[in-house]
Scaffold this motif. Structure first.
Motif, PDB file in Angstrom:
ATOM      1  N   GLU A  58       0.843  -1.184   0.000  1.00  0.00           N
ATOM      2  CA  GLU A  58       0.000   0.000   0.000  1.00  0.00           C
ATOM      3  C   GLU A  58       0.880   1.236   0.000  1.00  0.00           C
ATOM      4  OE1 GLU A  58      -2.356  -0.372   3.505  1.00  0.00           O
ATOM      5  OE2 GLU A  58      -3.653  -1.937   2.665  1.00  0.00           O
ATOM      6  N   PRO A  59       0.311   2.416  -0.268  1.00  0.00           N
ATOM      7  CA  PRO A  59       1.108   3.647  -0.205  1.00  0.00           C
ATOM      8  C   PRO A  59       1.810   3.790   1.144  1.00  0.00           C
ATOM      9  CG  PRO A  59      -0.993   4.097  -1.249  1.00  0.00           C
ATOM     10  CD  PRO A  59      -1.064   2.677  -0.758  1.00  0.00           C
ATOM     11  N   GLY A  60       3.102   4.096   1.085  1.00  0.00           N
ATOM     12  CA  GLY A  60       3.897   4.202   2.304  1.00  0.00           C
ATOM     13  C   GLY A  60       4.702   2.962   2.616  1.00  0.00           C
ATOM     14  N   ASP A  61       4.530   1.891   1.834  1.00  0.00           N
ATOM     15  CA  ASP A  61       5.313   0.671   2.023  1.00  0.00           C
ATOM     16  C   ASP A  61       6.575   0.730   1.164  1.00  0.00           C
ATOM     17  OD1 ASP A  61       3.528  -0.435   3.803  1.00  0.00           O
ATOM     18  OD2 ASP A  61       2.430  -1.529   2.269  1.00  0.00           O
ATOM     19  N   LEU A  62       7.702   0.368   1.752  1.00  0.00           N
ATOM     20  CA  LEU A  62       8.959   0.321   1.015  1.00  0.00           C
ATOM     21  C   LEU A  62       9.451  -1.120   0.950  1.00  0.00           C
ATOM     22  CD1 LEU A  62      11.859   2.658   0.760  1.00  0.00           C
ATOM     23  CD2 LEU A  62      12.413   0.354   1.582  1.00  0.00           C
ATOM     24  N   ILE A  63       9.805  -1.537  -0.261  1.00  0.00           N
ATOM     25  CA  ILE A  63      10.301  -2.892  -0.503  1.00  0.00           C
ATOM     26  C   ILE A  63      11.820  -2.844  -0.669  1.00  0.00           C
ATOM     27  CG2 ILE A  63      10.294  -4.831  -2.120  1.00  0.00           C
ATOM     28  CD1 ILE A  63       7.734  -4.644  -0.557  1.00  0.00           C
ATOM     29  N   LEU A  64      12.502  -3.772  -0.016  1.00  0.00           N
ATOM     30  CA  LEU A  64      13.945  -3.922  -0.174  1.00  0.00           C
ATOM     31  C   LEU A  64      14.257  -5.309  -0.695  1.00  0.00           C
ATOM     32  CD1 LEU A  64      16.962  -3.288   0.218  1.00  0.00           C
ATOM     33  CD2 LEU A  64      16.687  -3.918   2.643  1.00  0.00           C
ATOM     34  N   GLY A 114      12.390  -7.564   3.542  1.00  0.00           N
ATOM     35  CA  GLY A 114      11.334  -7.531   2.523  1.00  0.00           C
ATOM     36  C   GLY A 114      10.588  -6.218   2.463  1.00  0.00           C
ATOM     37  N   ILE A 115      10.024  -5.765   3.591  1.00  0.00           N
ATOM     38  CA  ILE A 115       9.141  -4.607   3.568  1.00  0.00           C
ATOM     39  C   ILE A 115       9.219  -3.851   4.877  1.00  0.00           C
ATOM     40  CG2 ILE A 115       7.151  -5.869   4.467  1.00  0.00           C
ATOM     41  CD1 ILE A 115       5.409  -4.308   2.431  1.00  0.00           C
ATOM     42  N   VAL A 116       9.030  -2.544   4.796  1.00  0.00           N
ATOM     43  CA  VAL A 116       8.961  -1.718   5.994  1.00  0.00           C
ATOM     44  C   VAL A 116       8.016  -0.557   5.709  1.00  0.00           C
ATOM     45  CG1 VAL A 116      10.908  -0.191   5.407  1.00  0.00           C
ATOM     46  CG2 VAL A 116      10.307  -0.570   7.805  1.00  0.00           C
ATOM     47  N   ARG A 117       7.330  -0.121   6.748  1.00  0.00           N
ATOM     48  CA  ARG A 117       6.393   0.991   6.632  1.00  0.00           C
ATOM     49  C   ARG A 117       7.150   2.301   6.787  1.00  0.00           C
ATOM     50  NH1 ARG A 117       1.657   1.667   4.198  1.00  0.00           N
ATOM     51  NH2 ARG A 117       0.479   3.393   5.100  1.00  0.00           N
ATOM     52  N   VAL A 118       6.900   3.249   5.858  1.00  0.00           N
ATOM     53  CA  VAL A 118       7.533   4.562   5.885  1.00  0.00           C
ATOM     54  C   VAL A 118       6.450   5.612   6.087  1.00  0.00           C
ATOM     55  CG1 VAL A 118       8.867   6.251   4.578  1.00  0.00           C
ATOM     56  CG2 VAL A 118       9.419   3.821   4.383  1.00  0.00           C
ATOM     57  N   VAL A 152      21.859   8.855   2.054  1.00  0.00           N
ATOM     58  CA  VAL A 152      20.863   9.467   2.937  1.00  0.00           C
ATOM     59  C   VAL A 152      19.537   8.711   2.844  1.00  0.00           C
ATOM     60  CG1 VAL A 152      19.488  11.531   3.367  1.00  0.00           C
ATOM     61  CG2 VAL A 152      21.926  11.746   2.916  1.00  0.00           C
ATOM     62  N   ILE A 153      19.148   8.295   1.634  1.00  0.00           N
ATOM     63  CA  ILE A 153      17.930   7.495   1.474  1.00  0.00           C
ATOM     64  C   ILE A 153      18.035   6.198   2.278  1.00  0.00           C
ATOM     65  CG2 ILE A 153      16.622   6.090  -0.182  1.00  0.00           C
ATOM     66  CD1 ILE A 153      17.061   8.339  -2.238  1.00  0.00           C
ATOM     67  N   CYS A 154      19.151   5.515   2.144  1.00  0.00           N
ATOM     68  CA  CYS A 154      19.325   4.237   2.853  1.00  0.00           C
ATOM     69  C   CYS A 154      19.311   4.428   4.370  1.00  0.00           C
ATOM     70  CB  CYS A 154      20.628   3.573   2.422  1.00  0.00           C
ATOM     71  SG  CYS A 154      20.635   2.990   0.705  1.00  0.00           S
ATOM     72  N   LEU A 155      19.995   5.458   4.832  1.00  0.00           N
ATOM     73  CA  LEU A 155      20.046   5.691   6.272  1.00  0.00           C
ATOM     74  C   LEU A 155      18.691   6.162   6.808  1.00  0.00           C
ATOM     75  CD1 LEU A 155      23.580   7.350   6.496  1.00  0.00           C
ATOM     76  CD2 LEU A 155      22.938   4.994   7.054  1.00  0.00           C
ATOM     77  N   SER A 156      17.928   6.856   5.986  1.00  0.00           N
ATOM     78  CA  SER A 156      16.568   7.232   6.377  1.00  0.00           C
ATOM     79  C   SER A 156      15.687   5.997   6.513  1.00  0.00           C
ATOM     80  CB  SER A 156      15.958   8.197   5.348  1.00  0.00           C
ATOM     81  OG  SER A 156      16.683   9.405   5.289  1.00  0.00           O
ATOM     82  N   ASP A 158      16.764   3.104   7.404  1.00  0.00           N
ATOM     83  CA  ASP A 158      17.167   2.509   8.679  1.00  0.00           C
ATOM     84  C   ASP A 158      16.396   3.118   9.843  1.00  0.00           C
ATOM     85  OD1 ASP A 158      18.981   0.734   7.644  1.00  0.00           O
ATOM     86  OD2 ASP A 158      20.730   2.020   7.964  1.00  0.00           O
ATOM     87  N   GLN A 159      16.197   4.428   9.800  1.00  0.00           N
ATOM     88  CA  GLN A 159      15.452   5.098  10.873  1.00  0.00           C
ATOM     89  C   GLN A 159      14.010   4.608  10.932  1.00  0.00           C
ATOM     90  OE1 GLN A 159      16.018   9.316  10.070  1.00  0.00           O
ATOM     91  NE2 GLN A 159      17.668   9.419  11.565  1.00  0.00           N
ATOM     92  N   HIS A 160      13.387   4.462   9.757  1.00  0.00           N
ATOM     93  CA  HIS A 160      12.013   3.960   9.726  1.00  0.00           C
ATOM     94  C   HIS A 160      11.950   2.518  10.200  1.00  0.00           C
ATOM     95  CE1 HIS A 160      10.009   7.401   7.899  1.00  0.00           C
ATOM     96  NE2 HIS A 160      11.030   7.525   7.079  1.00  0.00           N
ATOM     97  N   ALA A 161      12.953   1.712   9.840  1.00  0.00           N
ATOM     98  CA  ALA A 161      12.982   0.312  10.289  1.00  0.00           C
ATOM     99  C   ALA A 161      13.149   0.236  11.798  1.00  0.00           C
ATOM    100  CB  ALA A 161      14.109  -0.433   9.595  1.00  0.00           C
TER     101      ALA A 161
END
Length: 280
Positions: A58-64, A114-118, A152-156, A158-161
């Motif tokens: 859904e919107p706000g989900d980030l896939i790695l 796999g996934i994290v909420r941003v 900066v994107i990657c470290l951001s 990390d903060q959300h995770a």
């Protein structure tokens, strides 16, 4: 200077994608494929599998997708159970693929599985847009700028995770998705097998994960929501009891009455009368 340039993390691809027709993307499991994929859902819904685990996105989900992992993206029309129609496809995402020593090490140590909420996503999207601009900018050497933006994107992330904690793990993420879905559709006909299939798990897995996270079975949670809705309507509407039961999602008035009495120790009519409201 040459050695510094080699250490920069430069995107292989970065952009903004919109899909209005069905679409599939795939990256196979390959020990020689060290690319890292990041995908941020900005609008619409889709389904993603990483290493065989399926996530509704859904919107706000980030896939790695980490190096060597299998990845599959499916964008397709969604059936709206309430209106009985297929919703049009309109999926928007930001994507980024990179390789290199820094980002491979970052991905391997990342807590995201796999996934994290941003939340909120505006800051991350702003960084992504700046990176897209720099990637397209052909004037001058902006490799160092892109390297900084990627990091900066990657470290951001990390903060959300870190905020999400263990909720970013697959076995802890799915129950929250199921919970949101049940809350949204509680007054509609619901069957656990269809709910479980929607989130790519078996009925037993859905029940086990949900109860382990929230302390009660998923359909018990649905009944609780329906009873709460019914109790509010008993107090704040002039609907008759049968209509209240049906509007709250109960297809059988006798079952509603038994469930209500079990929860509130009075019948629906007594509950209404005790609060000074005449029963129709």
């Amino acid at each position: 200077m040459a050695s510094q340039t080699q250490s920069w993390t430069i995107p292989l691809s970065v952009g903004y994608s919109r899909h209005v027709v069905p679409f599939q993307g795939y990256m196979k499991h390959d020990d020689s494929d060290h690319r890292v994929l990041l995908r941020l859902q900005a609008k619409g819904r889709c389904r993603v599998s990483v290493n065989g685990v399926t996530y509704p996105v859904e919107p706000g989900d980030l896939i790695l997708r980490k190096p060597c992992e299998e990845y599959r993206l499916d964008i397709e029309a969604v059936y709206d159970e309430q209106d009985g129609v297929m919703l049009p496809i309109d999926s928007v995402d930001y994507y980024l693929t990179c390789d290199g020593e820094w980002i491979e090490n970052w991905a391997r140590r990342s807590k995201v599985q796999g996934i994290v909420r941003v939340e909120p996503i505006d800051e991350l999207m702003s960084l992504w847009r700046k990176l897209i601009y720099e990637k397209r900018n052909l004037h001058g050497d902006n490799s160092e700028m892109m390297d900084a933006l990627v990091k900066v994107i990657c470290l951001s992330i990390d903060q959300h995770a870190q905020k999400a904690g263990s909720a970013s793990r697959p076995e802890r993420y799915i129950p929250y998705q199921i919970k949101r879905y049940l809350e949204k559709h509680a007054t509609e006909p619901l069957k656990l097998d269809r709910v479980a299939a929607r989130f790519g798990v078996s009925v037993s897995t859905a029940s086990h994960l949900f109860k382990g996270t929230f302390g009660l079975p998923p359909m018990r949670y649905v009944v609780d929501i329906r009873l709460a809705i019914a109790s509010e309507r008993l107090l704040h509407s002039d609907m008759n009891l049968e209509d209240i039961a049906e509007s709250a999602g109960f297809r059988s008035y006798p079952y509603f009455s038994r469930a209500f009495r079990s929860r509130y120790n009075v019948s629906p009519s007594e509950y209404r009368a005790r609060n000074g409201i005449p029963t129709n």
